[in-house]
Design a protein around this motif. Structure first.
Motif, short mmCIF file in Angstrom:
data_model
loop_
_atom_site.label_atom_id
_atom_site.label_comp_id
_atom_site.label_asym_id
_atom_site.label_seq_id
_atom_site.Cartn_x
_atom_site.Cartn_y
_atom_site.Cartn_z
N TYR A 197 0.84 -1.20 0.00
CA TYR A 197 0.00 0.00 0.00
C TYR A 197 0.87 1.24 0.00
O TYR A 197 1.88 1.31 0.70
N ARG A 198 0.48 2.24 -0.80
CA ARG A 198 1.18 3.52 -0.79
C ARG A 198 0.13 4.62 -0.95
O ARG A 198 -0.56 4.70 -1.97
N GLY A 199 0.01 5.46 0.07
CA GLY A 199 -0.98 6.54 0.02
C GLY A 199 -0.30 7.87 0.35
O GLY A 199 0.65 7.91 1.13
N TYR A 200 -0.79 8.92 -0.30
CA TYR A 200 -0.20 10.25 -0.07
C TYR A 200 -1.12 11.03 0.87
O TYR A 200 -2.22 11.40 0.49
N ALA A 201 -0.64 11.23 2.09
CA ALA A 201 -1.47 11.88 3.10
C ALA A 201 -1.21 13.38 3.09
O ALA A 201 -0.08 13.82 2.86
N ASP A 254 -7.90 13.94 -13.21
CA ASP A 254 -6.53 14.01 -13.73
C ASP A 254 -5.77 15.05 -12.93
O ASP A 254 -6.25 16.17 -12.75
N VAL A 255 -4.59 14.66 -12.46
CA VAL A 255 -3.80 15.58 -11.63
C VAL A 255 -2.37 15.63 -12.12
O VAL A 255 -1.92 14.77 -12.89
N VAL A 256 -1.66 16.66 -11.65
CA VAL A 256 -0.26 16.81 -11.98
C VAL A 256 0.51 16.93 -10.67
O VAL A 256 0.04 17.57 -9.73
N VAL A 257 1.65 16.25 -10.60
CA VAL A 257 2.51 16.33 -9.41
C VAL A 257 3.57 17.39 -9.70
O VAL A 257 4.29 17.30 -10.69
N LEU A 258 3.65 18.39 -8.85
CA LEU A 258 4.60 19.50 -9.06
C LEU A 258 5.65 19.50 -7.94
O LEU A 258 5.33 19.12 -6.83
N PRO A 259 6.88 19.91 -8.23
CA PRO A 259 7.32 20.59 -9.46
C PRO A 259 7.66 19.67 -10.63
O PRO A 259 7.93 20.19 -11.72
N SER A 260 7.64 18.34 -10.49
CA SER A 260 8.13 17.49 -11.58
C SER A 260 7.25 17.61 -12.83
O SER A 260 7.74 17.48 -13.95
N GLY A 261 5.96 17.82 -12.68
CA GLY A 261 5.06 17.94 -13.82
C GLY A 261 4.52 16.61 -14.30
O GLY A 261 3.81 16.53 -15.30
N VAL A 262 4.82 15.53 -13.58
CA VAL A 262 4.31 14.20 -13.95
C VAL A 262 2.79 14.16 -13.79
O VAL A 262 2.25 14.64 -12.80
N VAL A 299 3.99 6.87 -9.51
CA VAL A 299 4.81 8.03 -9.82
C VAL A 299 5.70 8.39 -8.63
O VAL A 299 5.48 7.92 -7.52
N ASP A 300 6.69 9.22 -8.90
CA ASP A 300 7.57 9.68 -7.84
C ASP A 300 6.96 10.92 -7.20
O ASP A 300 6.95 11.99 -7.80
N ASP A 318 6.03 17.91 -2.37
CA ASP A 318 5.42 18.03 -3.69
C ASP A 318 3.98 18.53 -3.55
O ASP A 318 3.35 18.38 -2.51
N LEU A 319 3.47 19.10 -4.65
CA LEU A 319 2.10 19.59 -4.67
C LEU A 319 1.32 18.83 -5.73
O LEU A 319 1.76 18.75 -6.88
N ILE A 320 0.19 18.25 -5.32
CA ILE A 320 -0.69 17.62 -6.30
C ILE A 320 -1.78 18.64 -6.63
O ILE A 320 -2.45 19.16 -5.74
N ALA A 321 -1.92 18.97 -7.93
CA ALA A 321 -2.93 19.94 -8.37
C ALA A 321 -3.71 19.31 -9.50
O ALA A 321 -3.24 18.38 -10.16
#
Lengths: 424, 308
Positions: free
Chosen positions: A244-248, A261-269, A300-301, A306-309
């Motif tokens: 399990y891997r969750g982003y809290a 659909d989201v983007v992970v910043l600053p990487s832009g993935v 993803v990394d 990081d910011l998820i937007a």
């Protein structure tokens, strides 16, 4: 996609008050607390005894309720923020009672940073004075969306409507200059109780609601800040047995749903939200200020800082990914801030190093004029600063988002918090 | 309990706002400090902290152990509950013992009928923090409890003597917490800072959390001192004129038996307890804690010395 949610209603309101004993601030707070039953019998008894020890029998000094430190009671001033809580049938209120004196500006900024509404006290006998301008400026700088201006001591000006009207006109000019969005005015006597909790017989000319009713019914749903989805990753939850891997983290704006659909910043993935989870189960949406755990569709990394937007679209503004930040900084340390200074900077969950590239201006707190190219920012000064940071940050203007648009500066030698920044 | 999603407007009760804030605080500490610990006494506030830790970190394990500063004069019902709850969670509990501090000569037991081990806890706590190298300790203290606490930050910086300096607190803005400490220094962290006693009980009811049974009305042998009801026990010496009697009481706070008073009550379940708290006219510390009655600044002074 299901119906987009853009508003959230909570039954909690954060209030900041600023002022000194002379403005009747403590009397006003005392009345709000007492009339809503938040001061209990033993606290009142304690205040009664302390009042009598200081000023003889008969006096009840309500400031002793909020001025909780020995030094404050000795000097008769508010030095640091005190938090008070009261509740009515409609809402729970968190009240940050902050000092009004210029030398405690940093404490006022601390207490006001999270406020939904600021109560500004104006003495009916004196009208808009330098302290009013300073408090209003700080409230506007901190992006407090609502101001409740209480014109106090109306009993000392014969409850005169034209005195109130004059102060309203004067204040409106100030509010326009500062770009304040929502201002409401209340002619009150905190001492006599007019228009605080109950209405006022002496001011039948006033058609509005008393202060408390306004605070109970103030709508926060339409506040402009933070409509675009933002989620700073705070902590990665892993359960190795279950793979399990969750982003809290805590939602800092907008709404996120499974399938977005989201983007992970600053990487832009780019990736997609697989699930919005909590300890109590999965949700079909999360909005600020909820603390949730996001599971992402792809491996993803992403990590703390990081910011998820939401992936940029026509109606969604993307955060700016940058190593150059321009911000209004409130400087909070004895030693002044100068060009070339190196500091630690904490923005959402990201910690980076920063160097001051330049000081653009400093605000003259008495005229509210910006004076260009200062040598330094001293204690309690506010000015525009250009910073270069050691790694890319995903930021928003503070006016759009109070979480992704703010940061603190930390002295790396002393570990003290020395500055508060609001990104332009 | 699940959060109700009601489109197009999401509605969030004030308890869920407070919950979200506390979870955020706990995750910040876990991410930024090297070696945190959560203080668990078996009392209602720390019971809420444990639930919040579950919400912050499950399905993972807690990134910190639990610790109880045991005065040796605790209510047996609470110790039994403490051990059972820790076992259910499968987390690690450290017990720091005041009795050991006395045996080692670190502190001296007070004597006489008003003797209490409450003050001695501070040394045991500071010794344990140092021995384990903890740089952050979660506590369940709330700002509504007392006016010195009303002034304290959520991240309360302590120097290498565990001292709180109320005049030099770090500015605390937005939800940006500064947990940076040098070696030997620490932060006390209070995720329930903005909760009131009523919020805690309402949350316990909503979450259906188990609490030690002494929080509910029960028959107990007590005696009256300074207007408060104390349980008779081996740890309390009776003074002249103090006559034990049996009546229906419950506890509003759970601390050392020697300084925690009971209140006369018939509230036997969560709903009636919530109703009783909502209607009370006296604060919990004023009604049940002898340690705050000493002087006007009793709490401030104890905190400066390293107390929670």
């Amino acid at each position: 996609m299901s119906t987009p949610v853009t508003t959230i209603e909570t039954s909690m309101l954060r209030i900041a008050t600023a002022g000194s004993v002379d403005d009747g601030k403590s009397t006003l707070i005392g009345r709000l607390l007492y009339d809503s039953k938040a001061i209990l019998a033993d606290q009142l008894e304690q205040v009664q005894e302390a009042s009598e020890r200081r000023s003889g029998a008969g006096g009840l000094d309500l400031s002793l309720l909020t001025d909780g430190l020995r030094a404050e009671r000795e000097q008769g001033i508010t030095i640091d923020v005190a938090y008070r809580y009261f509740q009515t049938a409609r809402r729970k209120f968190v009240l940050a009672d902050t000092p009004g004196h210029v030398q405690y500006t940093r404490n006022m900024v601390t207490g006001a940073s999270t406020a939904d509404v600021a109560i500004i006290l104006v003495d009916a006998r004196h009208g808009v004075v330098e302290q009013t301008r300073r408090h209003t400026f700080i409230a506007s700088l901190l992006g407090i969306p609502h101001l409740a201006v209480c014109v106090n001591k109306m009993d000392l000006v014969g409850y005169a409507e034209d005195v109130f009207d004059g102060i309203v006109r004067e204040f409106c000019a100030l509010a326009r200059q500062l770009g304040v969005l929502d201002v409401q005015f209340f002619p009150i006597s905190a001492l006599q109780g007019d228009n605080v909790v109950d209405g006022s017989e002496a001011m039948a000319w006033y058609a509005g609601t008393p202060l408390l009713e306004h605070l109970e019914t103030l709508s926060l749903a339409d506040d402009p800040a933070g409509h675009d989805a933002r989620f700073p990753v705070q902590w990665v939850i892993r359960d190795h047995d279950a793979d399990y891997r969750g982003y809290a983290g805590t939602m800092a704006g907008g709404v996120l749903r499974p399938g977005d659909d989201v983007v992970v910043l600053p990487s832009g993935v780019r990736t997609r939200i697989a699930a919005v989870e909590t300890f109590d189960g999965e949700l079909d949406a999360a909005a600020a200020p909820m603390s949730v755990t996001l599971r992402l569709a792809d491996n993803v990394d992403a990590s703390r800082g990081d910011l998820i937007a939401r992936a940029p679209s026509s109606d969604e503004i993307a955060p700016t990914v940058t190593r150059l930040v321009t911000a209004d900084v409130c400087w909070m340390a004895e030693a002044p801030l100068r060009q070339g200074a190196r500091l630690a900077l904490k923005h959402t969950t990201a910690s980076v190093r920063a160097v001051v590239d330049g000081l653009d201006d400093v605000v003259d707190i008495s005229t509210l004029e910006r004076v260009a190219a200062p040598e330094q920012l001293g204690l309690n000064d506010i000015g525009q600063v250009r910073l270069r940071v050691s790694r890319e940050l995903a930021v928003d203007p503070y006016a759009l988002n109070r979480t992704t648009g703010s940061f603190i500066l930390i002295d790396e030698a002393s570990n003290e918090t020395v500055g508060a920044g609001m990104i332009r | 309990m699940s959060t109700q999603i009601d489109t197009p407007t999401l509605k969030l009760s004030h308890l869920r706002v407070l919950e979200a804030e506390a979870i955020h605080i706990m995750r910040e500490v876990a991410a930024e400090l090297e070696k945190p610990v959560l203080l668990f006494s078996g009392g209602k506030d720390s019971i809420v902290l444990l639930r919040l830790a579950e919400k912050a970190f499950r399905p993972g394990r807690f990134p910190f152990p639990l610790m109880h500063v045991d005065t040796g004069h605790n209510f047996p019902e609470v110790i039994e509950f403490r051990d059972r709850r820790v076992a259910e969670l499968g987390e690690r509990l450290i017990v720091a013992s005041v009795q050991e501090s006395i045996d080692k000569g670190r502190v001296q037991e007070e004597s006489g009928p008003r003797a209490s081990r409450n003050r001695l806890q501070t040394t045991t706590l500071l010794d344990a923090i140092e021995a384990h190298g903890f740089d952050a300790a979660f506590g369940g203290a709330r700002r509504d409890e007392e006016r010195a606490r009303a002034k304290e930050r959520i991240f309360s910086f302590r120097d290498d003597f565990g001292t709180w300096d109320p005049k030099r607190q770090r500015p605390e803005l937005w939800s940006l917490y500064n947990g940076r400490v040098a070696r030997g220094e620490s932060v006390r962290v209070f995720p329930l800072s903005n909760w009131t006693e009523l919020d805690v009980w309402q949350y316990i009811a909503e979450e259906n959390l188990e609490v030690p049974n002494i929080y509910f009305a029960h028959e107990r042998e007590v005696f009256k001192r300074d207007g408060m009801l104390y349980a008779t026990s081996d740890h309390m010496e009776l003074m002249d004129g103090e006559e034990p009697f049996t009546t229906s009481v419950r506890y509003r706070t759970v601390g050392d038996m020697s300084c925690t008073g009971a209140v006369a009550s018939t509230a036997a379940d969560l709903d009636t307890v919530v109703g009783e708290i909502a209607a009370t006219r006296i604060t919990e510390r004023g009604e049940t804690r002898a340690d705050d009655r000493v002087t006007e600044a009793a709490m401030e002074d104890r905190k400066v010395a390293g107390y929670f």
